[in-house]
Design a protein around this motif. Structure first.
Motif, PDB file in Angstrom:
ATOM      1  N   ILE A 104      48.137  -2.230  19.252  1.00 52.43           N
ATOM      2  CA  ILE A 104      47.924  -0.624  19.933  1.00 52.43           C
ATOM      3  C   ILE A 104      48.556   0.134  19.445  1.00 52.43           C
ATOM      4  CG2 ILE A 104      49.055   0.500  22.565  1.00 52.43           C
ATOM      5  CD1 ILE A 104      48.916  -1.914  23.750  1.00 52.43           C
ATOM      6  N   ARG A 105      49.407   0.280  18.898  1.00 52.74           N
ATOM      7  CA  ARG A 105      49.561   1.771  17.506  1.00 52.74           C
ATOM      8  C   ARG A 105      48.215   1.163  16.542  1.00 52.74           C
ATOM      9  NH1 ARG A 105      53.474   0.680  12.755  1.00 52.74           N
ATOM     10  NH2 ARG A 105      52.562   2.095  11.276  1.00 52.74           N
ATOM     11  N   CYS A 106      47.502  -0.239  16.258  1.00 55.44           N
ATOM     12  CA  CYS A 106      46.340   0.424  15.296  1.00 55.44           C
ATOM     13  C   CYS A 106      45.050   0.922  16.220  1.00 55.44           C
ATOM     14  CB  CYS A 106      45.579  -0.920  15.512  1.00 55.44           C
ATOM     15  SG  CYS A 106      46.188  -2.280  14.071  1.00 55.44           S
ATOM     16  N   LEU A 107      45.483   0.929  17.678  1.00 56.99           N
ATOM     17  CA  LEU A 107      44.630   1.481  18.232  1.00 56.99           C
ATOM     18  C   LEU A 107      44.572   3.109  18.273  1.00 56.99           C
ATOM     19  CD1 LEU A 107      43.485  -0.485  21.703  1.00 56.99           C
ATOM     20  CD2 LEU A 107      42.235  -0.896  19.052  1.00 56.99           C
ATOM     21  N   ASP A 108      46.178   3.384  18.847  1.00 55.54           N
ATOM     22  CA  ASP A 108      45.888   4.093  18.905  1.00 55.54           C
ATOM     23  C   ASP A 108      46.269   5.660  17.647  1.00 55.54           C
ATOM     24  OD1 ASP A 108      47.411   3.699  20.975  1.00 55.54           O
ATOM     25  OD2 ASP A 108      49.715   4.076  20.613  1.00 55.54           O
ATOM     26  N   ASP A 109      46.207   4.696  16.185  1.00 54.39           N
ATOM     27  CA  ASP A 109      46.122   5.661  15.242  1.00 54.39           C
ATOM     28  C   ASP A 109      44.334   5.783  15.304  1.00 54.39           C
ATOM     29  OD1 ASP A 109      48.362   5.812  14.094  1.00 54.39           O
ATOM     30  OD2 ASP A 109      47.878   4.310  13.016  1.00 54.39           O
ATOM     31  N   VAL A 110      43.819   4.348  15.829  1.00 53.44           N
ATOM     32  CA  VAL A 110      42.126   4.432  15.601  1.00 53.44           C
ATOM     33  C   VAL A 110      41.405   6.226  16.771  1.00 53.44           C
ATOM     34  CG1 VAL A 110      39.985   3.878  15.588  1.00 53.44           C
ATOM     35  CG2 VAL A 110      41.973   2.484  13.892  1.00 53.44           C
ATOM     36  N   GLU A 297      42.645  -4.846   4.232  1.00 53.17           N
ATOM     37  CA  GLU A 297      41.904  -4.082   3.052  1.00 53.17           C
ATOM     38  C   GLU A 297      41.712  -2.323   3.732  1.00 53.17           C
ATOM     39  OE1 GLU A 297      38.961  -4.251   0.218  1.00 53.17           O
ATOM     40  OE2 GLU A 297      38.879  -1.949   0.037  1.00 53.17           O
ATOM     41  N   PHE A 298      39.488  -2.511   3.871  1.00 49.53           N
ATOM     42  CA  PHE A 298      39.894  -0.627   4.642  1.00 49.53           C
ATOM     43  C   PHE A 298      41.215  -0.021   5.202  1.00 49.53           C
ATOM     44  CE2 PHE A 298      35.085  -2.565   5.109  1.00 49.53           C
ATOM     45  CZ  PHE A 298      35.109  -2.665   3.327  1.00 49.53           C
ATOM     46  N   TYR A 303      45.463   4.170   6.989  1.00 52.48           N
ATOM     47  CA  TYR A 303      46.197   3.654   7.728  1.00 52.48           C
ATOM     48  C   TYR A 303      47.483   3.266   7.323  1.00 52.48           C
ATOM     49  CZ  TYR A 303      42.552   5.277  10.916  1.00 52.48           C
ATOM     50  OH  TYR A 303      42.043   5.878  11.541  1.00 52.48           O
ATOM     51  N   GLY A 304      47.808   2.932   5.908  1.00 57.30           N
ATOM     52  CA  GLY A 304      48.663   2.485   5.235  1.00 57.30           C
ATOM     53  C   GLY A 304      49.040   0.805   6.235  1.00 57.30           C
ATOM     54  N   TYR A 305      48.675   0.339   6.551  1.00 56.41           N
ATOM     55  CA  TYR A 305      49.813  -1.040   7.277  1.00 56.41           C
ATOM     56  C   TYR A 305      47.574  -1.644   7.667  1.00 56.41           C
ATOM     57  CZ  TYR A 305      49.351   1.181  11.778  1.00 56.41           C
ATOM     58  OH  TYR A 305      48.394   1.866  13.261  1.00 56.41           O
ATOM     59  N   PRO A 306      48.120  -3.267   7.178  1.00 54.93           N
ATOM     60  CA  PRO A 306      46.675  -3.788   7.781  1.00 54.93           C
ATOM     61  C   PRO A 306      46.189  -4.032   9.420  1.00 54.93           C
ATOM     62  CG  PRO A 306      48.673  -5.391   7.796  1.00 54.93           C
ATOM     63  CD  PRO A 306      48.878  -4.345   7.038  1.00 54.93           C
ATOM     64  N   LEU A 307      45.786  -4.255   9.703  1.00 55.50           N
ATOM     65  CA  LEU A 307      44.534  -4.693  11.273  1.00 55.50           C
ATOM     66  C   LEU A 307      44.637  -6.112  11.693  1.00 55.50           C
ATOM     67  CD1 LEU A 307      43.109  -3.022  13.251  1.00 55.50           C
ATOM     68  CD2 LEU A 307      41.299  -3.719  12.300  1.00 55.50           C
ATOM     69  N   CYS A 308      45.844  -6.571  11.432  1.00 57.64           N
ATOM     70  CA  CYS A 308      45.843  -7.992  11.300  1.00 57.64           C
ATOM     71  C   CYS A 308      47.076  -7.763  11.310  1.00 57.64           C
ATOM     72  CB  CYS A 308      45.586  -9.083  10.061  1.00 57.64           C
ATOM     73  SG  CYS A 308      46.173 -11.130  11.338  1.00 57.64           S
TER      74      CYS A 308
END
Lengths: 338, 302
Positions: A104-110, A297-298, A303-308
């Motif tokens: 959810i933090r990933c989604l927040d960042d995106v 990678e991308f 964002y400085g941390y992985p999407l997995c």
């Protein structure tokens, strides 16, 4: 400390459901996922707080698979927006694990940072409270720690810790959590409990340096080999808690219609189809490579941390046994001078 | 099974080193006992990775689609059901027979690695530890129907009849009940298209569901679009499905797709038969519903 005894869990959920839609881990029709507590059929469906996790992630709570955006009405050559469907009704996700909280933090960042706020996501997210559950016993496909997630400290508003028969430790972490805790404080007890010992991870993987190494591996022959048994379905992207690609489309009839967005998958050929008929990712190899480069990678570069987040769902769901842990290992071992 | 595994490895190694095939499709072992996965081999050296065991359930004929363009010769291992997939592709002119080297294995029934990993995942409850995969309890053709080399001893069909009984039950429902049955099942669909991707009969170069102009089927995940997806796919399967059961096996949300496919196979047989898809390869033969004739008695087909 505050304690939620196990016999009061359902009462707490009932109470919370009076003023919000509460999404809880439930078994449903041979599967499991986060579903609204009010829709539970108690005869058929069980609350799954004591299993490792559930099969379908809570991603759809803030980012539904299909979301109506706005309706349009046409007059002559002009189109007008009739209604916008931003949905800010209060929602609570109860019992999500650290891997899903990180997603959810990933989604927040995106959706909310780097210069653009997605108003549809923001409306849902602003009124959402996350109650996370600490994980003390990683499962056979769990590797969140290797991806920088602390399973004992989910990034949420309230953390619950399962102390067996004695109940859950209830720890409030944010002002949003504070407000929610106050609203059910009569159902919590004051008592001292000791959190359990965390068990070791069964799956070990070293992500250190992988994002950096992948920068030089776009044309590496490894992708041909790794993707050779991929059947190019979208299961991995749809069970993934952090995959967030979507398409915006329109349905119209006569002079009316609406726009909606729906999950899309980089595994599909249509995803990169171009209007002129070309496709920059014509085969499995390019699609597969894109997915893993985005995960490993991308996203890290941006964002400085992985999407997995190491939840392991794609490993469980892949019909042909593709395993992201193996992929990380293969990348680690690959020689880059070829 | 160990003996077969050894022989498959030997055959693959021989074909690749002698240059009889460029690619060989088989299986390898993953990192759990129950994880066996498809493997694409291009050299005798790589053939060392090959295994054939009780979890070699995937229908490798589907992987032939990755090689249909080009001239590479492809070797592959097929069980009874998979061999029908090869016949499907030959009948559909997706492959020419002389580009194939088919190693047939008489199949005693497989276990499902997906069920096993799900059962051990901690994410799902009540997944039974069946001796055989569901699809192998509805197996009418355990022995390969087309091959260049045959391994193992002939096996008896294993049709438990549960699927047929369920089809009968659905046939006896009222239209409303039937609608509700399928609505409830399709509601769960997440539109990952795994059923299509695992299907050897789904070999269209551009699938109707991917077409954008016009867009035949909407992309919303709702009752209408999900129903549309499954019904259109079902119609396209009539007379073409070889009943390998892979669609149902790979479905992440457990939609009973084989109830639909087997019902359509039954109808194709009753209306246009006797006919069963992919049980005999004769050059130039076509599946039922794939033949167009100017003197077709039914105007609707013209």
């Amino acid at each position: 400390m505050k304690i939620l005894s196990k016999d009061k869990v359902e009462r707490v959920l009932d109470k919370l459901a009076e003023s919000a839609e509460v999404f809880v881990p439930l078994s449903r029709a041979n599967s499991s996922g986060f579903y609204s507590w009010k829709t539970r059929n108690p005869e058929k469906e069980q609350l799954m707080l004591e299993t490792l996790n559930v099969y379908l992630s809570p991603k759809n709570v803030g980012f539904p698979q299909t979301e109506k955006m706005y309706s349009i009405i046409q007059s002559g050559t002009e189109a007008q927006i009739k209604e916008t469907f931003e949905d800010s009704s209060p929602r609570i996700i109860f019992g999500l694990r650290a891997c899903d909280a990180r997603a959810i933090r990933c989604l927040d960042d995106v959706f909310l940072t780097r210069g653009y706020e997605d108003s549809f996501y923001k409306a849902r997210r602003d009124n959402m409270v996350l109650i996370g559950q600490a994980c003390y016993e990683p499962g056979p496909n769990c590797f969140c720690q290797a991806m920088g997630v602390d399973p004992l400290e989910p990034e949420v508003d309230i953390v619950i810790r399962d102390c067996g028969d004695k109940g859950y430790i209830w720890e409030t972490k944010t002002p949003k959590g504070e407000e929610l805790t106050t609203s059910i404080s009569n159902l919590l007890e004051e008592k001292e409990l000791k959190a359990p010992e965390a068990k070791a991870f069964q799956t070990q993987v070293d992500y250190e340096g992988v994002a950096e190494k992948l920068k030089g591996m776009f044309e590496h022959p490894i992708w041909e080999d790794l993707s050779s048994n991929c059947q190019n379905c979208g299961i991995c992207t749809y069970v993934c808690p952090s995959c967030h690609c979507f398409d915006i489309q329109v349905k119209s009839w006569g002079e009316e219609g609406y726009r909606f967005r729906c999950w899309d998958s980089c595994m599909y050929g249509e995803y990169t189809a171009e209007a002129g008929g070309g496709n920059p990712r014509p085969t499995t190899k390019e699609r597969f490579r894109n997915r893993f480069l985005h995960k490993l990678e991308f996203f890290s570069e941006r964002y400085g941390y992985p999407l997995c987040t190491g939840c392991g769902r794609c490993i469980v769901a892949c019909p042909t046994g593709i395993n992201i842990v193996n992929i990380i290992n293969e990348v680690k071992e690959a020689s880059v001078d070829v | 099974m160990k003996e077969i595994s050894k022989k498959v490895k030997e055959i693959a190694s021989r074909l690749l080193s002698e240059g009889q095939v460029d690619v060989f499709l088989a299986w390898e072992k993953g990192n759990q006992d129950y994880l066996t996965r498809p493997l694409v081999v291009r050299s005798a050296e790589e053939a060392e990775r090959i295994v054939f065991d009780e979890y070699s359930i995937h229908n490798l004929s589907n992987y032939l689609l990755k090689f249909r363009d080009g001239n590479e010769k492809v070797g592959l291992v097929v069980k009874g059901c998979d061999s029908r997939g090869v016949i499907r592709l030959l009948e559909d002119n997706q492959f020419s027979r002389d580009r194939l080297y088919i190693v047939g294995v008489c199949c005693p029934g497989m276990k499902d690695p997906l069920k096993a990993i799900k059962r051990n995942s901690g994410l799902l409850q009540n997944i039974p530890d069946d001796d055989k995969a569901d699809k192998c309890s509805n197996c009418a053709y355990p022995n390969p129907l087309i091959y260049d080399e045959l391994l193992g001893s002939e096996q008896e069909p294993n049709v438990k009849g549960e699927r047929q009984a369920k089809i009968q039950e659905i046939e006896n429902m009222s239209p409303d009940e039937r609608y509700e049955f399928f609505r409830e099942n399709f509601e769960r669909c997440i539109r990952c298209y795994a059923c299509r991707q695992a299907c050897v009969a789904c070999n269209c170069r551009v699938c109707i569901f991917d077409e954008m102009r016009p867009q035949w089927v909407g992309r919303e995940n709702n009752e209408t679009d999900n129903m549309m997806y499954h019904l259109v796919r079902a119609y396209h399967m009539a007379g073409r499905c070889v009943e390998c059961g892979e669609c149902e096996r790979v479905c992440p949300v457990d939609i009973p797709l084989m109830l639909i496919n087997s019902k359509l196979a039954k109808d194709a047989n009753e209306f246009f038969g006797p006919y069963e898809a992919g049980i005999k390869y004769e050059e130039g033969s076509k599946p039922a519903l794939s033949v167009y004739r100017l003197d077709d008695p039914d105007e609707g087909f013209m």
